[in-house]
Design a protein around this motif. Structure first.
Motif, PDB file in Angstrom:
ATOM      1  N   VAL A   1       3.055  -6.890  -9.125  1.00  0.00           N
ATOM      2  CA  VAL A   1       1.940  -5.938  -9.154  1.00  0.00           C
ATOM      3  C   VAL A   1       2.436  -4.675  -9.845  1.00  0.00           C
ATOM      4  N   THR A   2       1.736  -4.287 -10.902  1.00  0.00           N
ATOM      5  CA  THR A   2       2.113  -3.091 -11.648  1.00  0.00           C
ATOM      6  C   THR A   2       0.925  -2.145 -11.692  1.00  0.00           C
ATOM      7  N   VAL A   3       1.160  -0.907 -11.262  1.00  0.00           N
ATOM      8  CA  VAL A   3       0.102   0.106 -11.250  1.00  0.00           C
ATOM      9  C   VAL A   3       0.479   1.183 -12.252  1.00  0.00           C
ATOM     10  N   SER A   4      -0.357   1.352 -13.257  1.00  0.00           N
ATOM     11  CA  SER A   4      -0.081   2.335 -14.296  1.00  0.00           C
ATOM     12  C   SER A   4      -0.737   3.670 -13.937  1.00  0.00           C
ATOM     13  N   SER A   5      -0.092   4.746 -14.364  1.00  0.00           N
ATOM     14  CA  SER A   5      -0.614   6.090 -14.056  1.00  0.00           C
ATOM     15  C   SER A   5      -1.557   6.576 -15.126  1.00  0.00           C
TER      16      SER A   5
ATOM     17  N   MET B   1      -5.784  -4.716  -1.843  1.00  0.00           N
ATOM     18  CA  MET B   1      -5.137  -3.434  -2.108  1.00  0.00           C
ATOM     19  C   MET B   1      -6.105  -2.523  -2.852  1.00  0.00           C
ATOM     20  N   ASN B   2      -6.465  -1.428  -2.229  1.00  0.00           N
ATOM     21  CA  ASN B   2      -7.365  -0.444  -2.831  1.00  0.00           C
ATOM     22  C   ASN B   2      -6.642   0.876  -3.057  1.00  0.00           C
ATOM     23  N   SER B   3      -7.227   1.712  -3.870  1.00  0.00           N
ATOM     24  CA  SER B   3      -6.647   3.040  -4.152  1.00  0.00           C
ATOM     25  C   SER B   3      -5.173   2.924  -4.508  1.00  0.00           C
ATOM     26  N   LEU B   4      -4.885   2.029  -5.406  1.00  0.00           N
ATOM     27  CA  LEU B   4      -3.487   1.763  -5.760  1.00  0.00           C
ATOM     28  C   LEU B   4      -2.844   2.955  -6.438  1.00  0.00           C
ATOM     29  N   LYS B   5      -1.545   3.099  -6.169  1.00  0.00           N
ATOM     30  CA  LYS B   5      -0.751   4.194  -6.720  1.00  0.00           C
ATOM     31  C   LYS B   5       0.401   3.607  -7.528  1.00  0.00           C
ATOM     32  N   PRO B   6       0.934   4.361  -8.476  1.00  0.00           N
ATOM     33  CA  PRO B   6       2.090   3.856  -9.236  1.00  0.00           C
ATOM     34  C   PRO B   6       3.251   3.444  -8.326  1.00  0.00           C
ATOM     35  N   GLU B   7       3.413   4.108  -7.208  1.00  0.00           N
ATOM     36  CA  GLU B   7       4.512   3.755  -6.305  1.00  0.00           C
ATOM     37  C   GLU B   7       4.281   2.444  -5.561  1.00  0.00           C
TER      38      GLU B   7
ATOM     39  N   THR C   1       3.867  -0.212  -7.266  1.00  0.00           N
ATOM     40  CA  THR C   1       4.406  -1.181  -8.205  1.00  0.00           C
ATOM     41  C   THR C   1       5.622  -1.882  -7.610  1.00  0.00           C
ATOM     42  N   ALA C   2       5.582  -3.215  -7.577  1.00  0.00           N
ATOM     43  CA  ALA C   2       6.655  -4.001  -6.967  1.00  0.00           C
ATOM     44  C   ALA C   2       6.335  -5.485  -7.124  1.00  0.00           C
ATOM     45  N   VAL C   3       7.319  -6.298  -6.783  1.00  0.00           N
ATOM     46  CA  VAL C   3       7.058  -7.717  -6.580  1.00  0.00           C
ATOM     47  C   VAL C   3       6.648  -7.886  -5.120  1.00  0.00           C
ATOM     48  N   TYR C   4       5.505  -8.529  -4.916  1.00  0.00           N
ATOM     49  CA  TYR C   4       4.973  -8.719  -3.569  1.00  0.00           C
ATOM     50  C   TYR C   4       5.271 -10.137  -3.100  1.00  0.00           C
ATOM     51  N   TYR C   5       5.871 -10.230  -1.914  1.00  0.00           N
ATOM     52  CA  TYR C   5       6.276 -11.507  -1.345  1.00  0.00           C
ATOM     53  C   TYR C   5       5.472 -11.800  -0.078  1.00  0.00           C
ATOM     54  N   CYS C   6       5.127 -13.052   0.077  1.00  0.00           N
ATOM     55  CA  CYS C   6       4.495 -13.533   1.290  1.00  0.00           C
ATOM     56  C   CYS C   6       5.574 -14.201   2.152  1.00  0.00           C
ATOM     57  N   ALA C   7       5.465 -14.044   3.465  1.00  0.00           N
ATOM     58  CA  ALA C   7       6.426 -14.644   4.379  1.00  0.00           C
ATOM     59  C   ALA C   7       5.703 -15.126   5.630  1.00  0.00           C
TER      60      ALA C   7
ATOM     61  N   VAL D   1       3.027 -19.876  -1.838  1.00  0.00           N
ATOM     62  CA  VAL D   1       2.874 -19.545  -3.256  1.00  0.00           C
ATOM     63  C   VAL D   1       1.937 -18.351  -3.372  1.00  0.00           C
ATOM     64  N   GLU D   2       2.455 -17.270  -3.928  1.00  0.00           N
ATOM     65  CA  GLU D   2       1.655 -16.075  -4.132  1.00  0.00           C
ATOM     66  C   GLU D   2       0.951 -16.125  -5.487  1.00  0.00           C
ATOM     67  N   SER D   3      -0.195 -15.455  -5.559  1.00  0.00           N
ATOM     68  CA  SER D   3      -0.931 -15.337  -6.819  1.00  0.00           C
ATOM     69  C   SER D   3      -1.790 -14.088  -6.778  1.00  0.00           C
ATOM     70  N   GLY D   4      -2.317 -13.722  -7.942  1.00  0.00           N
ATOM     71  CA  GLY D   4      -3.257 -12.606  -8.004  1.00  0.00           C
ATOM     72  C   GLY D   4      -2.660 -11.296  -8.454  1.00  0.00           C
ATOM     73  N   GLY D   5      -1.353 -11.270  -8.691  1.00  0.00           N
ATOM     74  CA  GLY D   5      -0.754 -10.039  -9.176  1.00  0.00           C
ATOM     75  C   GLY D   5      -1.203  -9.726 -10.594  1.00  0.00           C
ATOM     76  N   GLY D   6      -0.869  -8.525 -11.048  1.00  0.00           N
ATOM     77  CA  GLY D   6      -1.240  -8.136 -12.401  1.00  0.00           C
ATOM     78  C   GLY D   6      -1.056  -6.661 -12.629  1.00  0.00           C
ATOM     79  N   LEU D   7      -1.669  -6.203 -13.721  1.00  0.00           N
ATOM     80  CA  LEU D   7      -1.597  -4.795 -14.110  1.00  0.00           C
ATOM     81  C   LEU D   7      -2.923  -4.119 -13.788  1.00  0.00           C
ATOM     82  N   VAL D   8      -2.865  -2.984 -13.126  1.00  0.00           N
ATOM     83  CA  VAL D   8      -4.069  -2.253 -12.758  1.00  0.00           C
ATOM     84  C   VAL D   8      -3.795  -0.758 -12.884  1.00  0.00           C
ATOM     85  N   GLN D   9      -4.825   0.003 -13.181  1.00  0.00           N
ATOM     86  CA  GLN D   9      -4.670   1.441 -13.279  1.00  0.00           C
ATOM     87  C   GLN D   9      -4.655   2.081 -11.887  1.00  0.00           C
TER      88      GLN D   9
END
Length: 124
Positions: free
Chosen positions: A120-124, A83-89, A91-97, A5-13
């Motif tokens: 995870v969504t990274v806004s510009s 995840m540091n220094s996030l970029k708009p690119e 942005t995705a659904v992140y899956y654990c395996a 079960v993944e958690s912690g995603g969200g919107l970040v600049q």
């Protein structure tokens, strides 16, 4: 049987940081290689990072090397992706395996168990 079960995603600049977590059920998880993958709209799922069962080896996609860090706490049956220094690119659904492998691997076919993902969504 392992459930993830993944958690912690969200919107970040852009330029910001986020940590996503993967909580696992099943005692076998601590012996499994665990990876993070991501899928952006209209694109194929791609490898992000992986860590061996004991944390002794890690492997990163070139696109995230130096910005993302994968780690695990087997006492908590949890794997993290910082995840540091996030970029708009990013942005995705992140899956654990997870899969019963000896080393960190980027190959999707090496993973037997998958979570449902966290956005995870990274806004510009």
């Amino acid at each position: 049987q392992v459930q993830l079960v993944e958690s912690g995603g969200g919107l970040v600049q852009a330029g910001g940081s986020l940590r996503v977590s993967c909580a696992a059920s099943g005692r076998a998880f601590r012996w499994y290689t665990t990876g993070w993958f991501r899928q952006a709209p209209g694109k194929e799922r791609e490898f992000v990072a992986a860590v061996s069962w004991n944390g002794g080896s890690t492997f990163y996609a070139d696109s995230v090397k130096g910005r993302f860090t994968i780690s695990r706490d087997n006492a908590k049956n949890t794997v993290y992706l910082q995840m540091n220094s996030l970029k708009p690119e990013d942005t995705a659904v992140y899956y654990c395996a997870a899969g019963p492998r000896n080393s960190a691997t980027p190959m999707t076919s090496e993973y037997d168990y998958w979570g449902r993902g966290t956005q995870v969504t990274v806004s510009s």
